[in-house]
Design an enzyme around this catalytic site. Structure first.
Site, mmCIF file in Angstrom:
data_model
loop_
_atom_site.group_PDB
_atom_site.id
_atom_site.type_symbol
_atom_site.label_atom_id
_atom_site.label_comp_id
_atom_site.label_asym_id
_atom_site.label_seq_id
_atom_site.Cartn_x
_atom_site.Cartn_y
_atom_site.Cartn_z
ATOM 1 N N HIS A 128 0.857 -1.178 0.000
ATOM 2 C CA HIS A 128 0.000 0.000 0.000
ATOM 3 C C HIS A 128 0.896 1.232 0.000
ATOM 4 C CE1 HIS A 128 -2.879 2.970 1.623
ATOM 5 N NE2 HIS A 128 -3.852 2.147 1.292
ATOM 6 N N ASP A 205 2.108 -4.495 8.021
ATOM 7 C CA ASP A 205 0.913 -3.682 7.797
ATOM 8 C C ASP A 205 -0.299 -4.592 7.930
ATOM 9 O OD1 ASP A 205 -1.275 -2.345 6.751
ATOM 10 O OD2 ASP A 205 -0.293 -1.711 4.902
ATOM 11 N N GLN A 208 -5.480 -4.916 6.633
ATOM 12 C CA GLN A 208 -6.446 -5.822 6.024
ATOM 13 C C GLN A 208 -6.490 -7.189 6.707
ATOM 14 O OE1 GLN A 208 -8.595 -4.910 3.756
ATOM 15 N NE2 GLN A 208 -7.716 -2.885 3.362
ATOM 16 N N LYS A 231 -11.621 -0.106 9.716
ATOM 17 C CA LYS A 231 -11.771 -1.279 8.853
ATOM 18 C C LYS A 231 -12.285 -2.482 9.638
ATOM 19 C CE LYS A 231 -7.977 0.202 5.825
ATOM 20 N NZ LYS A 231 -8.734 0.587 4.637
ATOM 21 N N CYS A 370 -4.710 2.573 -3.846
ATOM 22 C CA CYS A 370 -3.447 3.001 -3.219
ATOM 23 C C CYS A 370 -2.338 1.982 -3.452
ATOM 24 C CB CYS A 370 -3.623 3.266 -1.726
ATOM 25 S SG CYS A 370 -4.621 4.725 -1.357
#
Length: 412
Positions: A128, A205, A208, A231, A370
């Protein structure tokens, strides 16, 4: 399905999200943009109003009862988030604005001080922009070099290349846990082992992954992990950075001001203990409390149930969309992906597709998500993306497919 997972009662869960009852010109909303932002259940929204109605006050600043209540709730929110990802304690959880700010915190507080010419930051082609752009710019400021682990034809990381790219010159490996475009779930624990064999840190990261799967940062053995509340059924404007205590303790603060200090003189300043050293000024108090409420909601539903339900929907969408030869779906197969499907239809731009399905009440994403460099690798300027969460249904996937069929007919 997961070993400890029972089927999710989707109908009951949908009742907790009033926004899902919305209609547009008589057409029910089908919300399939969860990878961008999930919806928020009533109990999380109510936790924000409870704060403002019952104990609205600044934290760590007052002796009075309201400040004490707010401080306790805000601090305990750190405990809740720490437990959720298996951190050792609140000292390892810094509340940030989002995953992007968490990435920037480490890049500036650690990267500017520790990186220099000859050093390398290893990323992946599926990063991302929050990771890629941040480390790219820090490398430019410090003279370090960014290197990228390539992806294979089926959208996975080339792990042989990873082992060659991560060397003794590598100081940081920054990797997305689950790709927001490909749906690939990366072997972050293996990458952590490789990184640590070369005395490198690893930043995962988790934007998600944390909403959809059980995460244990100690089991992964990552040095940093970041994710965002919005999220995972929480509010916008709040996220978390996990960092190993000894690393955070050695880092310089990223922002300066109130609450991140212990003692200030005209000559010098002693900084506060963790995690407050990195939370300068008045924090996002209500959002932090609501973040914890969202975590507790997810735990009440069951992260295994959420994972099984959402990934089943992604597999179903993959199979339904694949019924036509003019569809290209990016990433691994239907049974090996996180709960999203990014795709393109021959002769139909992703933006046009999203606009048309929106006319049928279906909300999906269109663009580069992104991940512009990744789309360059894929040879696509953009893609459409449907992403799923605990309140979505197979009937909504069918509605998406029917809307895509209508778009196909319009541009036939």
């Amino acid at each position: 399905m997961g070993v400890h997972s029972a089927p999710l009662d989707v109908s009951a869960r949908r009742e907790e999200f009033p926004i899902l009852d919305r209609e547009f010109d008589g057409t029910p909303l089908v919300y399939l943009d969860n990878a961008a932002t999930s919806q928020t259940p009533k109990r999380v929204v109510e936790s924000i109003t409870d704060y403002y109605y019952e104990y609205n006050a600044n934290v760590h600043r007052g002796i009075h009862n309201l400040s004490q209540e707010a401080s306790i709730a805000y601090e305990e929110a750190h405990d809740t988030v720490a437990d959720f990802i298996g951190a050792a304690g609140r000292e390892e959880i810094v509340f940030t604005k989002n995953t992007t700010e968490a990435m920037n915190l480490v890049a500036y507080a650690w990267g500017l001080n520790e990186l220099g010419p000859g050093d390398e930051v290893v990323l992946t082609e599926m990063e991302h922009h929050a990771s890629l752009v941040t480390w790219q710019q820090i490398a430019k400021k410090t003279g370090a070099e960014c290197r990228y682990i390539p992806i294979t034809d089926d959208g996975r990381l080339d792990m042989d290349a990873a082992r060659e790219l991560i060397t003794d010159d590598t100081k940081m490996v920054s990797v997305v846990h689950a790709s927001n475009t490909l749906g690939t779930v990366n072997p972050v624990a293996t990458l952590a082992d490789i990184a640590h064999d070369h005395d490198s840190y690893i930043f995962v990261d988790g934007a998600q992954s944390a909403p959809h799967m059980a995460v244990d940062v100690q089991d992964i053995d990552c040095d940093f992990f970041a994710f965002s509340a919005h999220k995972m059924c929480g509010p916008t404007g709040i996220g978390a950075l996990y960092g190993k205590e000894e690393i955070l303790d050695a880092m310089e603060p990223y922002l300066y001001g109130g609450d991140m200090i212990l003692k200030v003189t005209f000559e010098d300043t002693d900084f506060n203990e963790l995690p407050w050293k990195f939370e300068a000024g008045t924090p996002s108090i209500s959002e932090g409390i609501a973040f914890a409420e969202a975590v507790e909601y997810i735990e009440d539903v069951g992260i295994d149930r959420i994972h099984d339900h959402s990934t089943d929907l992604a597999a179903y969408a993959y199979e339904r969309l694949s019924e036509h030869d003019d569809v290209e779906i990016y990433g691994p197969g239907p049974d090996e992906r996180s709960p999203l499907v990014a795709f393109n239809i021959d002769g139909l731009h992703a933006h046009d597709l999203a606009s048309i399905v929106n006319d049928y009440g279906v909300a999906i994403r269109a663009g580069d998500h992104c991940t512009q460099p990744l789309h360059d690798v894929l040879g696509a300027s953009a893609s459409a993306r449907a992403s799923f969460y605990l309140y979505n249904t197979r009937e909504e996937v069918d509605a998406l497919v029917e809307a895509v069929d209508e778009a196909r007919q319009i541009f036939a």
